[in-house]
Scaffold this motif. Structure first.
Motif, mmCIF file in Angstrom:
data_model
loop_
_atom_site.group_PDB
_atom_site.id
_atom_site.type_symbol
_atom_site.label_atom_id
_atom_site.label_comp_id
_atom_site.label_asym_id
_atom_site.label_seq_id
_atom_site.Cartn_x
_atom_site.Cartn_y
_atom_site.Cartn_z
ATOM 1 N N LEU A 91 2.735 -3.455 -3.593
ATOM 2 C CA LEU A 91 2.190 -2.105 -3.460
ATOM 3 C C LEU A 91 2.765 -1.679 -1.768
ATOM 4 C CD1 LEU A 91 0.396 0.224 -4.290
ATOM 5 C CD2 LEU A 91 -1.412 -0.910 -3.161
ATOM 6 N N VAL A 92 2.560 -2.679 -0.840
ATOM 7 C CA VAL A 92 2.944 -2.338 0.405
ATOM 8 C C VAL A 92 4.711 -2.193 0.625
ATOM 9 C CG1 VAL A 92 3.147 -3.404 2.708
ATOM 10 C CG2 VAL A 92 1.096 -3.668 1.545
ATOM 11 N N ALA A 93 5.127 -3.069 -0.196
ATOM 12 C CA ALA A 93 6.699 -2.757 -0.048
ATOM 13 C C ALA A 93 7.257 -1.612 -0.538
ATOM 14 C CB ALA A 93 7.260 -4.210 -0.842
ATOM 15 N N SER A 94 6.403 -1.167 -1.675
ATOM 16 C CA SER A 94 6.854 0.090 -2.441
ATOM 17 C C SER A 94 6.836 1.238 -1.423
ATOM 18 C CB SER A 94 5.891 0.456 -3.465
ATOM 19 O OG SER A 94 4.636 0.710 -3.146
ATOM 20 N N VAL A 95 6.197 1.377 -0.268
ATOM 21 C CA VAL A 95 6.142 2.406 0.736
ATOM 22 C C VAL A 95 7.288 2.593 1.402
ATOM 23 C CG1 VAL A 95 5.024 3.552 2.717
ATOM 24 C CG2 VAL A 95 3.686 2.551 0.596
ATOM 25 N N PRO A 96 7.731 1.900 2.170
ATOM 26 C CA PRO A 96 9.129 1.696 2.894
ATOM 27 C C PRO A 96 10.311 1.877 1.778
ATOM 28 C CG PRO A 96 8.508 -0.561 3.002
ATOM 29 C CD PRO A 96 7.285 0.245 2.505
ATOM 30 N N VAL A 97 10.277 1.153 0.890
ATOM 31 C CA VAL A 97 11.448 1.143 -0.253
ATOM 32 C C VAL A 97 11.516 2.553 -0.698
ATOM 33 C CG1 VAL A 97 12.310 0.613 -2.233
ATOM 34 C CG2 VAL A 97 11.315 -1.128 -0.717
ATOM 35 N N GLN A 115 4.779 9.229 -2.100
ATOM 36 C CA GLN A 115 5.883 8.937 -1.003
ATOM 37 C C GLN A 115 7.040 9.985 -1.122
ATOM 38 O OE1 GLN A 115 3.534 7.674 1.192
ATOM 39 N NE2 GLN A 115 5.713 7.223 1.949
ATOM 40 N N THR A 116 7.541 9.884 -2.283
ATOM 41 C CA THR A 116 8.773 10.908 -2.654
ATOM 42 C C THR A 116 8.288 12.153 -2.531
ATOM 43 O OG1 THR A 116 9.280 9.293 -4.448
ATOM 44 C CG2 THR A 116 10.556 11.403 -4.468
ATOM 45 N N SER A 117 7.226 12.603 -3.011
ATOM 46 C CA SER A 117 7.025 14.116 -2.610
ATOM 47 C C SER A 117 6.808 14.434 -1.270
ATOM 48 C CB SER A 117 5.563 14.413 -3.496
ATOM 49 O OG SER A 117 5.816 14.303 -5.008
ATOM 50 N N LEU A 159 13.328 11.980 8.454
ATOM 51 C CA LEU A 159 12.565 12.007 7.177
ATOM 52 C C LEU A 159 11.748 10.685 7.109
ATOM 53 C CD1 LEU A 159 14.811 13.885 5.011
ATOM 54 C CD2 LEU A 159 12.741 14.891 5.837
ATOM 55 N N TYR A 160 12.667 9.426 7.218
ATOM 56 C CA TYR A 160 11.950 8.342 6.884
ATOM 57 C C TYR A 160 10.681 7.979 7.802
ATOM 58 C CZ TYR A 160 11.150 3.208 6.463
ATOM 59 O OH TYR A 160 10.610 1.971 6.520
ATOM 60 N N ARG A 161 10.842 8.026 9.148
ATOM 61 C CA ARG A 161 9.826 8.093 10.092
ATOM 62 C C ARG A 161 8.465 8.821 9.731
ATOM 63 N NH1 ARG A 161 14.073 7.663 13.930
ATOM 64 N NH2 ARG A 161 14.022 9.840 14.299
ATOM 65 N N ALA A 162 8.736 10.089 9.409
ATOM 66 C CA ALA A 162 7.588 11.041 9.198
ATOM 67 C C ALA A 162 7.057 10.555 7.922
ATOM 68 C CB ALA A 162 8.313 12.402 8.900
ATOM 69 N N GLY A 163 7.791 10.245 6.667
ATOM 70 C CA GLY A 163 7.271 9.547 5.658
ATOM 71 C C GLY A 163 6.664 8.373 5.671
ATOM 72 N N ILE A 164 7.107 7.517 6.277
ATOM 73 C CA ILE A 164 6.566 6.054 6.565
ATOM 74 C C ILE A 164 5.038 6.328 7.352
ATOM 75 C CG2 ILE A 164 7.202 5.472 8.772
ATOM 76 C CD1 ILE A 164 7.087 3.246 5.606
ATOM 77 N N THR A 217 10.066 5.289 0.356
ATOM 78 C CA THR A 217 10.542 6.524 1.290
ATOM 79 C C THR A 217 11.805 6.414 1.844
ATOM 80 O OG1 THR A 217 8.237 6.221 2.232
ATOM 81 C CG2 THR A 217 9.679 7.203 3.406
ATOM 82 N N ALA A 218 12.726 5.198 1.868
ATOM 83 C CA ALA A 218 14.026 5.273 2.370
ATOM 84 C C ALA A 218 14.801 5.726 1.120
ATOM 85 C CB ALA A 218 14.321 3.750 2.576
ATOM 86 N N LEU A 219 14.368 5.351 0.150
ATOM 87 C CA LEU A 219 15.557 5.918 -1.051
ATOM 88 C C LEU A 219 15.421 7.534 -0.854
ATOM 89 C CD1 LEU A 219 14.529 3.565 -3.753
ATOM 90 C CD2 LEU A 219 16.852 3.849 -2.985
#
Length: 473
Positions: A428-434, A345-347, A364-369, A436-438
């Motif tokens: 695991l699910v929570a790690s994606v928005p967290v 997600q960071t990449s 960026l957040y919307r595209a990454g999520i 991506t937002a960071l």
């Protein structure tokens, strides 16, 4: 007209559809990004080179968070570091017995009745598994194996092993085996075959795996293998002995998992802001998994003592908190999948920013999520199937017993796996928005200072309110 940021001797390398806003400084960004000594900086092996650092201000912010955390991990390692697993008297049960290496030198077929101690034909109900097995032992053909001990105090000593026709493991001449040794038993019963020596095929498979990783991943693959070795060292030299020594399993797991996370991520992906964001996302998700796991293990009254192995551990070391050991397993087991998700997600956010520097953090957040949702769908399914595959024999037993789904899920054996799977999946699910937002906040909030480099012969790019400027990473 704005002067081209490229030196006359070097044409733009980042041209194409990636520069859609038509600004010269975007061309500079891509031309510099694809030039020598930098790269796409993906979290995975397709990176062309190390990530360039972010601005000095942002590096200070990230360091202010991660340096105290890393220091706390080091202190935890020092305080909890064990002096080795405490000794105990061997019980001779399960894995807690002395073993030696041996070789099957001769195998002959004999009548099962001739080697039956009682010499009597059993008369039980042959419709049951026990009765049918007894009937085969009485009337079938068994194997009499001569086994030579190769290691220990009795090298060259031989003993015989009777193999019943319905045994799943049949011995063959020349086969390497593992034998259990019980010195307190009568001389003719001190040795018995317990397993096959499979060190060579296991070592060969590990070698093929390492070769594949190095050939495809190259230097990243080498570093991944080194990080894997370090992870096993932390597990075997710190986590396991510390738990056996009586330290709190949850605290040991948190410190050990944090050490593995820091070493593996920075070793594999480099010391960069992007990796640091992945570390922060992984840490936040591990904290969530620890809280949820602790609450639901306690709420569901899971003891962690559900089979012969955990029963033996509890018998040898009664002071170990078995429910805490279960929670430690949940945390450590979730770490590997979390690393993959947070780095990816960071990449993804970093590459989206490279493709369109004018995109703000919300974009960026919307595209990454959107990328993360696909990742969640595949990884959660993988996690559930992995646990189901490990528990397949147990699930098969419940199927044979024609137990209802509610009955199966309520049993502690299955409930442990359900809690382990669902808690890990929630983290695991929570790690994606967290994550991506960071990543979106960090990459969009970057403010280059006077240390920002400008390519030779290029004019400084004009400011655009924090968007589309040349930024160091």
């Amino acid at each position: 007209m704005e002067q081209s940021p490229y030196p006359p001797s070097e044409p733009p390398r980042g041209g194409g559809s990636g520069q859609g806003d038509g600004h010269g400084h975007d061309g500079d960004r891509h031309g510099h990004q694809h030039g020598p000594g930098h790269g796409h900086s993906h979290g995975h092996s397709h990176s062309h080179g190390p990530a360039a650092p972010v601005s000095k201000h942002l590096r200070k912010v990230i360091a202010a968070i991660l340096i105290p955390f890393a220091a706390a991990v080091v202190v935890g390692l020092v305080v909890l570091w064990p002096g080795g697993a405490p000794p105990h008297e061997r019980t001779g049960v399960g894995f807690d017995r002395q073993t030696q290496q041996a070789t099957v030198t001769k195998v002959v077929e004999v009548s099962c009745k001739s080697v039956n101690a009682s010499g009597e034909t059993p008369t039980g109900d042959t419709s049951t598994a026990e009765g049918n097995s007894a009937q085969q032992e009485a009337k079938g053909t068994c194997k009499k194996a001569t086994v030579r001990v190769d290691t220990g105090n009795d090298p060259g000593r031989t003993f015989t092993e009777i193999v019943q026709p319905d045994q799943s493991r049949q011995l063959h001449q020349g086969e390497k085996v593992v034998v259990a040794y019980e010195p307190s038993a009568p001389k003719d019963l001190q040795y018995s075959v317990t397993d096959v020596n499979r060190k060579f095929p296991m070592a060969l498979l590990a070698g093929i795996f390492a070769l594949a990783v190095v050939v495809v991943g190259r230097m990243r693959g080498v570093m991944a293998l080194v990080a894997l070795a370090v992870s096993f060292m932390v597990l075997t030299l710190f986590i396991l002995p510390a738990i056996l020594q009586g330290s709190n399993p949850l605290l040991v797991a948190v410190v050990g998992a944090s050490a593995i996370m820091l070493i593996a991520l920075y070793m594999c992906h480099g010391l960069s802001a992007r990796t640091s964001v992945a570390v922060l996302g992984t840490l936040a998700s591990l904290l969530l998994i620890g809280v949820l796991g602790s609450e639901f293990i306690d709420w569901a009254a899971l003891t962690g003592n559900t089979d012969d192995n955990t029963g033996l551990i509890h018998g040898l070391y009664p002071s170990i908190d078995m429910s805490g050991l279960l929670l430690a397993g949940v945390i450590i087991g979730s770490l590997g999948v979390l690393d993959d998700v947070t780095v990816t997600q960071t990449s993804a956010v970093w590459e989206l920013h490279e493709a369109n520097p004018a995109m703000g953090w919300r974009g960026l957040y919307r595209a990454g999520i959107r990328i993360g949702r696909d990742h969640i769908a595949s990884v959660v399914n993988t996690l559930v199937l992995a646990y189901a595959g490990a528990a397949l024999p147990l699930l098969l037993l419940f199927s044979i017993a024609q137990s209802s789904v509610g009955t199966v899920a309520n049993s502690e054996l299955v409930a442990e796996e359900v809690v382990r799977t669902l808690v890990g999946s929630i983290g695991l699910v929570a790690s994606v928005p967290v994550t991506t937002a960071l990543a979106a906040l960090v990459v969009s909030a970057d403010r280059p200072g006077p240390d920002a480099a400008t390519p030779a012969g290029a004019q400084p790019a004009p400011a655009r309110g924090g968007r589309g400027r040349r930024r160091k990473r």
